[in-house]
Scaffold this motif. Structure first.
Motif, PDB file in Angstrom:
ATOM      1  N   GLY A  95       1.100  -1.258   0.078  1.00 51.42           N
ATOM      2  CA  GLY A  95       0.122   0.056  -0.109  1.00 51.42           C
ATOM      3  C   GLY A  95       1.385   1.402   0.156  1.00 51.42           C
ATOM      4  O   GLY A  95       1.878   1.386  -0.178  1.00 51.42           O
ATOM      5  N   ALA A  97       1.344   5.100   2.388  1.00 45.79           N
ATOM      6  CA  ALA A  97       0.785   6.252   3.628  1.00 45.79           C
ATOM      7  C   ALA A  97       1.565   7.337   3.016  1.00 45.79           C
ATOM      8  O   ALA A  97       2.667   7.374   3.056  1.00 45.79           O
ATOM      9  N   TYR A 113      -3.903   7.669   2.599  1.00 45.65           N
ATOM     10  CA  TYR A 113      -3.711   5.433   2.602  1.00 45.65           C
ATOM     11  C   TYR A 113      -4.286   4.762   1.678  1.00 45.65           C
ATOM     12  O   TYR A 113      -5.379   5.690   1.049  1.00 45.65           O
ATOM     13  N   TRP A 114      -4.110   4.114   1.131  1.00 41.90           N
ATOM     14  CA  TRP A 114      -4.689   2.437   0.696  1.00 41.90           C
ATOM     15  C   TRP A 114      -3.717   1.388   0.480  1.00 41.90           C
ATOM     16  O   TRP A 114      -3.137   1.588   0.890  1.00 41.90           O
ATOM     17  N   THR A 115      -4.590   0.706   0.590  1.00 40.40           N
ATOM     18  CA  THR A 115      -4.239  -1.032   0.282  1.00 40.40           C
ATOM     19  C   THR A 115      -4.224  -1.888  -0.766  1.00 40.40           C
ATOM     20  O   THR A 115      -5.435  -1.638  -1.336  1.00 40.40           O
ATOM     21  N   ARG A 120      -5.969  -6.399   2.340  1.00 37.29           N
ATOM     22  CA  ARG A 120      -7.062  -5.431   3.128  1.00 37.29           C
ATOM     23  C   ARG A 120      -7.075  -6.894   3.880  1.00 37.29           C
ATOM     24  O   ARG A 120      -7.648  -7.843   4.051  1.00 37.29           O
ATOM     25  N   CYS A 125      -3.242  -1.891   6.699  1.00 39.43           N
ATOM     26  CA  CYS A 125      -3.248  -0.403   6.749  1.00 39.43           C
ATOM     27  C   CYS A 125      -3.729   0.226   8.224  1.00 39.43           C
ATOM     28  O   CYS A 125      -3.006   1.094   8.377  1.00 39.43           O
ATOM     29  N   SER A 156     -12.017   2.689   5.099  1.00 37.78           N
ATOM     30  CA  SER A 156     -11.091   4.093   5.136  1.00 37.78           C
ATOM     31  C   SER A 156     -12.406   4.468   6.877  1.00 37.78           C
ATOM     32  O   SER A 156     -11.118   5.134   7.698  1.00 37.78           O
TER      33      SER A 156
END
Length: 194
Positions: A95, A97, A113-115, A120, A125, A156
């Motif tokens: 991911g 950050a 952020y993302w993964t 997941r 995260c 999120s």
């Protein structure tokens, strides 16, 4: 015109040192981006959830490399601190950050952020956000971190809640996304809150 307050975070304090690598548990690291990550970034932005909530996709390696160069440059210009979230053993990308929108006078910044799909549901995260927030408060000296997400992005919201970002309200019809306008859930965390 003279400024009448001392900046919360001294200007130049980030760029004066190398961007650190942060530990987020035994199996996850946050490390500075490398241009060699371009293929993994391009692949990540093919994911429908990342496209939905981040309103972008990468169509070429050159485009992904440009993004990475921008993320790297954020440290030098002190406009943002962006990390690749990776598996500590394999260095596989899990991911992204970031703290961005850095305001040194007020000591505020925004969290992003993302993964990738495979990361997941494994707590990657929240651990990455917690490691980054700890660095921002304890090392960099920021006072407040803001975290916003579209109201429909419940994953999120769970990350925000798990990492101690309290709900402050809703910004109505604030973001335009591919399916129309979205209300935005506003969260924040203060250094005094740990």
């Amino acid at each position: 015109m003279p400024v009448l307050v001392v900046p919360t975070v001294p200007v130049g304090s980030l760029a004066a040192r190398p961007q650190p690598t942060l530990t987020a548990g035994d199996d996850v690291l946050l490390r500075p981006w490398d241009l060699g990550d371009a293929r993994a970034v391009m692949d990540a932005y093919q994911d429908s959830e990342i496209q939905r909530w981040h309103v972008r996709r990468a169509d070429s390696l050159a485009e992904a490399e440009d993004w990475i160069a921008g993320w790297q440059g954020g440290w030098v210009t002190e406009s943002g601190a962006h990390w690749a979230v990776v598996d500590s053993e394999s260095d596989v990308l899990l991911g992204r950050a970031a703290v961005k929108g850095l305001e040194f006078a007020d000591g505020t910044a925004e969290v992003a952020y993302w993964t990738v799909p495979v990361a997941r549901g494994r707590g990657v995260c929240p651990r990455a956000v917690e490691a980054m927030a700890s660095w921002a408060f304890e090392v960099a000296g920021f006072h407040r971190l803001d975290l916003e997400h579209a109201m429909g992005n419940t994953a999120s919201c769970r990350v925000a809640e798990k990492t101690g970002f309290g709900v402050e309200g809703v910004r109505r019809s604030a973001w335009l996304q591919t399916d129309g306008r979205h209300d935005v859930h506003v969260h924040a965390r203060l250094r005094s809150e740990g």
